[in-house]
Scaffold this motif. Sequence first.
Motif, PDB file in Angstrom:
ATOM      1  N   ALA A  37     -51.949  10.042  15.165  1.00  0.00           N
ATOM      2  CA  ALA A  37     -52.148  10.086  13.714  1.00  0.00           C
ATOM      3  C   ALA A  37     -53.640  10.029  13.371  1.00  0.00           C
ATOM      4  O   ALA A  37     -54.115  10.754  12.488  1.00  0.00           O
ATOM      5  N   VAL A  38     -54.370   9.178  14.090  1.00  0.00           N
ATOM      6  CA  VAL A  38     -55.818   9.097  13.886  1.00  0.00           C
ATOM      7  C   VAL A  38     -56.464  10.447  14.193  1.00  0.00           C
ATOM      8  O   VAL A  38     -57.300  10.952  13.431  1.00  0.00           O
ATOM      9  N   MET A  45     -66.211   7.541   7.606  1.00  0.00           N
ATOM     10  CA  MET A  45     -65.491   8.162   8.710  1.00  0.00           C
ATOM     11  C   MET A  45     -65.382   7.237   9.917  1.00  0.00           C
ATOM     12  O   MET A  45     -64.341   7.164  10.580  1.00  0.00           O
ATOM     13  N   THR A  46     -66.451   6.497  10.199  1.00  0.00           N
ATOM     14  CA  THR A  46     -66.481   5.622  11.373  1.00  0.00           C
ATOM     15  C   THR A  46     -65.366   4.587  11.350  1.00  0.00           C
ATOM     16  O   THR A  46     -64.714   4.322  12.371  1.00  0.00           O
ATOM     17  N   MET A  47     -65.143   3.984  10.196  1.00  0.00           N
ATOM     18  CA  MET A  47     -64.184   2.893  10.112  1.00  0.00           C
ATOM     19  C   MET A  47     -62.766   3.332   9.785  1.00  0.00           C
ATOM     20  O   MET A  47     -61.842   2.523   9.807  1.00  0.00           O
ATOM     21  N   THR A  48     -62.582   4.626   9.501  1.00  0.00           N
ATOM     22  CA  THR A  48     -61.227   5.099   9.202  1.00  0.00           C
ATOM     23  C   THR A  48     -60.268   4.917  10.381  1.00  0.00           C
ATOM     24  O   THR A  48     -59.144   4.435  10.189  1.00  0.00           O
ATOM     25  N   PRO A  49     -60.641   5.274  11.643  1.00  0.00           N
ATOM     26  CA  PRO A  49     -59.712   5.036  12.750  1.00  0.00           C
ATOM     27  C   PRO A  49     -59.349   3.558  12.917  1.00  0.00           C
ATOM     28  O   PRO A  49     -58.188   3.229  13.194  1.00  0.00           O
ATOM     29  N   VAL A  50     -60.324   2.675  12.732  1.00  0.00           N
ATOM     30  CA  VAL A  50     -60.056   1.233  12.851  1.00  0.00           C
ATOM     31  C   VAL A  50     -59.144   0.774  11.710  1.00  0.00           C
ATOM     32  O   VAL A  50     -58.196   0.006  11.912  1.00  0.00           O
ATOM     33  N   HIS A  51     -59.423   1.257  10.497  1.00  0.00           N
ATOM     34  CA  HIS A  51     -58.596   0.929   9.321  1.00  0.00           C
ATOM     35  C   HIS A  51     -57.159   1.399   9.537  1.00  0.00           C
ATOM     36  O   HIS A  51     -56.199   0.663   9.251  1.00  0.00           O
ATOM     37  N   MET A  52     -57.013   2.604  10.058  1.00  0.00           N
ATOM     38  CA  MET A  52     -55.670   3.141  10.310  1.00  0.00           C
ATOM     39  C   MET A  52     -54.949   2.353  11.400  1.00  0.00           C
ATOM     40  O   MET A  52     -53.758   2.059  11.302  1.00  0.00           O
ATOM     41  N   GLY A  53     -55.685   2.004  12.452  1.00  0.00           N
ATOM     42  CA  GLY A  53     -55.092   1.235  13.538  1.00  0.00           C
ATOM     43  C   GLY A  53     -54.582  -0.113  13.083  1.00  0.00           C
ATOM     44  O   GLY A  53     -53.527  -0.584  13.524  1.00  0.00           O
ATOM     45  N   SER A  54     -55.295  -0.749  12.166  1.00  0.00           N
ATOM     46  CA  SER A  54     -54.869  -2.058  11.654  1.00  0.00           C
ATOM     47  C   SER A  54     -53.642  -1.963  10.759  1.00  0.00           C
ATOM     48  O   SER A  54     -52.999  -2.964  10.463  1.00  0.00           O
ATOM     49  N   HIS A  55     -53.293  -0.747  10.332  1.00  0.00           N
ATOM     50  CA  HIS A  55     -52.093  -0.548   9.518  1.00  0.00           C
ATOM     51  C   HIS A  55     -50.991   0.155  10.301  1.00  0.00           C
ATOM     52  O   HIS A  55     -50.059   0.723   9.712  1.00  0.00           O
ATOM     53  N   GLY A  56     -51.096   0.126  11.626  1.00  0.00           N
ATOM     54  CA  GLY A  56     -50.002   0.582  12.469  1.00  0.00           C
ATOM     55  C   GLY A  56     -49.978   2.050  12.829  1.00  0.00           C
ATOM     56  O   GLY A  56     -49.021   2.522  13.446  1.00  0.00           O
ATOM     57  N   HIS A  57     -51.021   2.794  12.498  1.00  0.00           N
ATOM     58  CA  HIS A  57     -51.051   4.219  12.842  1.00  0.00           C
ATOM     59  C   HIS A  57     -51.483   4.390  14.296  1.00  0.00           C
ATOM     60  O   HIS A  57     -52.399   3.722  14.772  1.00  0.00           O
ATOM     61  N   GLY A 104     -63.571  24.347  17.471  1.00  0.00           N
ATOM     62  CA  GLY A 104     -63.624  23.290  18.472  1.00  0.00           C
ATOM     63  C   GLY A 104     -63.486  21.908  17.878  1.00  0.00           C
ATOM     64  O   GLY A 104     -62.830  21.034  18.441  1.00  0.00           O
ATOM     65  N   ALA A 105     -64.094  21.706  16.691  1.00  0.00           N
ATOM     66  CA  ALA A 105     -64.107  20.377  16.082  1.00  0.00           C
ATOM     67  C   ALA A 105     -62.723  19.936  15.623  1.00  0.00           C
ATOM     68  O   ALA A 105     -62.396  18.752  15.651  1.00  0.00           O
ATOM     69  N   VAL A 106     -61.905  20.884  15.168  1.00  0.00           N
ATOM     70  CA  VAL A 106     -60.543  20.543  14.755  1.00  0.00           C
ATOM     71  C   VAL A 106     -59.633  20.407  15.966  1.00  0.00           C
ATOM     72  O   VAL A 106     -58.768  19.530  16.032  1.00  0.00           O
ATOM     73  N   ALA A 107     -59.832  21.285  16.952  1.00  0.00           N
ATOM     74  CA  ALA A 107     -58.997  21.219  18.157  1.00  0.00           C
ATOM     75  C   ALA A 107     -59.261  19.933  18.931  1.00  0.00           C
ATOM     76  O   ALA A 107     -58.330  19.319  19.465  1.00  0.00           O
ATOM     77  N   GLY A 108     -60.530  19.485  18.971  1.00  0.00           N
ATOM     78  CA  GLY A 108     -60.896  18.296  19.744  1.00  0.00           C
ATOM     79  C   GLY A 108     -60.095  17.054  19.412  1.00  0.00           C
ATOM     80  O   GLY A 108     -59.448  16.467  20.289  1.00  0.00           O
ATOM     81  N   PRO A 109     -60.072  16.610  18.136  1.00  0.00           N
ATOM     82  CA  PRO A 109     -59.307  15.409  17.790  1.00  0.00           C
ATOM     83  C   PRO A 109     -57.805  15.557  18.048  1.00  0.00           C
ATOM     84  O   PRO A 109     -57.133  14.591  18.383  1.00  0.00           O
ATOM     85  N   ASN A 110     -57.293  16.771  17.880  1.00  0.00           N
ATOM     86  CA  ASN A 110     -55.863  16.977  18.092  1.00  0.00           C
ATOM     87  C   ASN A 110     -55.487  17.076  19.568  1.00  0.00           C
ATOM     88  O   ASN A 110     -54.309  17.154  19.908  1.00  0.00           O
ATOM     89  N   MET A 164     -55.144  13.382  14.059  1.00  0.00           N
ATOM     90  CA  MET A 164     -54.789  14.381  13.052  1.00  0.00           C
ATOM     91  C   MET A 164     -55.644  14.224  11.797  1.00  0.00           C
ATOM     92  O   MET A 164     -56.160  15.200  11.250  1.00  0.00           O
ATOM     93  N   VAL A 165     -55.819  12.974  11.332  1.00  0.00           N
ATOM     94  CA  VAL A 165     -56.626  12.726  10.133  1.00  0.00           C
ATOM     95  C   VAL A 165     -58.076  13.129  10.363  1.00  0.00           C
ATOM     96  O   VAL A 165     -58.694  13.801   9.519  1.00  0.00           O
ATOM     97  N   ILE A 166     -58.630  12.743  11.511  1.00  0.00           N
ATOM     98  CA  ILE A 166     -60.014  13.116  11.815  1.00  0.00           C
ATOM     99  C   ILE A 166     -60.135  14.628  11.972  1.00  0.00           C
ATOM    100  O   ILE A 166     -61.144  15.238  11.597  1.00  0.00           O
ATOM    101  N   GLY A 167     -59.095  15.256  12.509  1.00  0.00           N
ATOM    102  CA  GLY A 167     -59.091  16.712  12.633  1.00  0.00           C
ATOM    103  C   GLY A 167     -59.168  17.389  11.266  1.00  0.00           C
ATOM    104  O   GLY A 167     -59.937  18.340  11.061  1.00  0.00           O
ATOM    105  N   PHE A 168     -58.378  16.907  10.310  1.00  0.00           N
ATOM    106  CA  PHE A 168     -58.447  17.436   8.944  1.00  0.00           C
ATOM    107  C   PHE A 168     -59.830  17.192   8.331  1.00  0.00           C
ATOM    108  O   PHE A 168     -60.379  18.050   7.636  1.00  0.00           O
ATOM    109  N   HIS A 169     -60.365  16.003   8.596  1.00  0.00           N
ATOM    110  CA  HIS A 169     -61.691  15.659   8.061  1.00  0.00           C
ATOM    111  C   HIS A 169     -62.759  16.604   8.601  1.00  0.00           C
ATOM    112  O   HIS A 169     -63.570  17.159   7.836  1.00  0.00           O
TER     113      HIS A 169
END
Length: 431
Positions: free
Chosen positions: A288-289, A272-284, A172-178, A291-296
């Motif tokens: 994509a966010v 983990m909390t700031m990774t989506p924000v960090h990615m968003g500021s670099h155009g992702h 469920g945790a991997v499917a959720g973010p994707n 997928m990365v959180i899903g792998f995490h």
Amino acid sequence: MSRQTEDAAALESQPEWLQAYVESPEKQKALYKRTLLIVVLSQIFGGAGLAAGITVGALLAKDMLGTDSVAGLPIALFTLGSAGAALVVGRLSQHYGRRAGLASGFLTGGIGAIGVIIAAVTNNIFLLFAALLIYGAGSATNLQARYAGTDLASSKQRATAVSIAMVSTTFGAVAGPNLVEVMGEFAISVGVPALSGPFILAAAAYIVAGLVLLFFLRPDPFVVARAIALAERNAKASSPDYVEEELVTDKRGIGVAALIMVLTQMVMVAIMTMTPVHMGSHGHGLSAVGMVIGFHIGAMYLPSLLTGVLVDKVGRGTMAVASGVTLLISGVMAAVAPGESMLWITLALILLGLGWNFGLISGTALLVDATNPTNRAKMQGTVDVMVALSGATGGMLSGMVVANSSFAFLSLAGGVLSLVLIPFVVWSNRK
């Protein structure tokens, strides 16, 4: 009244069905397997509910408030809520069994997710904050469900039992973010903001997880384990040379177990909390966010079967040290990775999840080893409160740190902080 007299009276008042389990090792083994099956089923849904807040919680707050400085607040809030819920779930489990505690926690988390959806629709930031606190009950319960598998496990099965419960969360945790993008489109189609879409999934998932436990976790494994421990104490007391002793609680073991889980949770949540924000500021984009959180999240739970075997075979302390080292490597990698590189960000987040996995399973096994059935569920809830509060602290501070310095500084600081647990583990093993 002596404890021996109290034990004898408690044994006499036990129902016949419970006595049948106490007297039959075959029934105990069958219940152990059945419990793991029910926990696995509930965790599949529970994992999907957990993923929503992790993936889009920070983005939703940023969208509603218009600033990065409070992007860590949603995870801090639902982690803070999980702290209070962990205490309640632990107390309920101690007094009424795992079924009552875990089912109540998941159902409460589902109600919180519904509140987040309403807050997003009405653009009510105060309702959002309150709903996130309630939503945190699902996160606390998702973690405490791992203990249910250990109730009837032997000392050589405990880490493996924890790992089985955790690895099932992966689905469920991997499917959720994707499913973030899909649920976002569904949300728009029913007239609610896209970022509230994952919380629709969370509400349904948590409620189903709670109902699975409520209807199928019978007989309750903790109630049976407590009755078995009571019978064993009573049998020892009938010996002519018996001397009544206090039930053993390893305070040092509890302290080290708590420290391992607290530090790994704080470091993991902060980065983990700031990774989506960090990615968003670099155009992702959002996909994509997700997928990365899903792998995490996959790395947090999927290796659990192997980790559980290693913790039981290699040792709790060795795997706890491996946790600190892995988190350090992850922090350094996240700090130096180019913001535009999906590959390096993904690898850093995978290692972050793996380090957390090592720490949580080794710490959980240590905690079970150090307690007994008369205080186990209560102590597990208390330690999980500290774990949740550490996550809330990490989530709350992460946004402030990044706003005043950088994501690289946050990641590097988290990696270095994780090394603190190593001298304590070494000290504990020497003692």
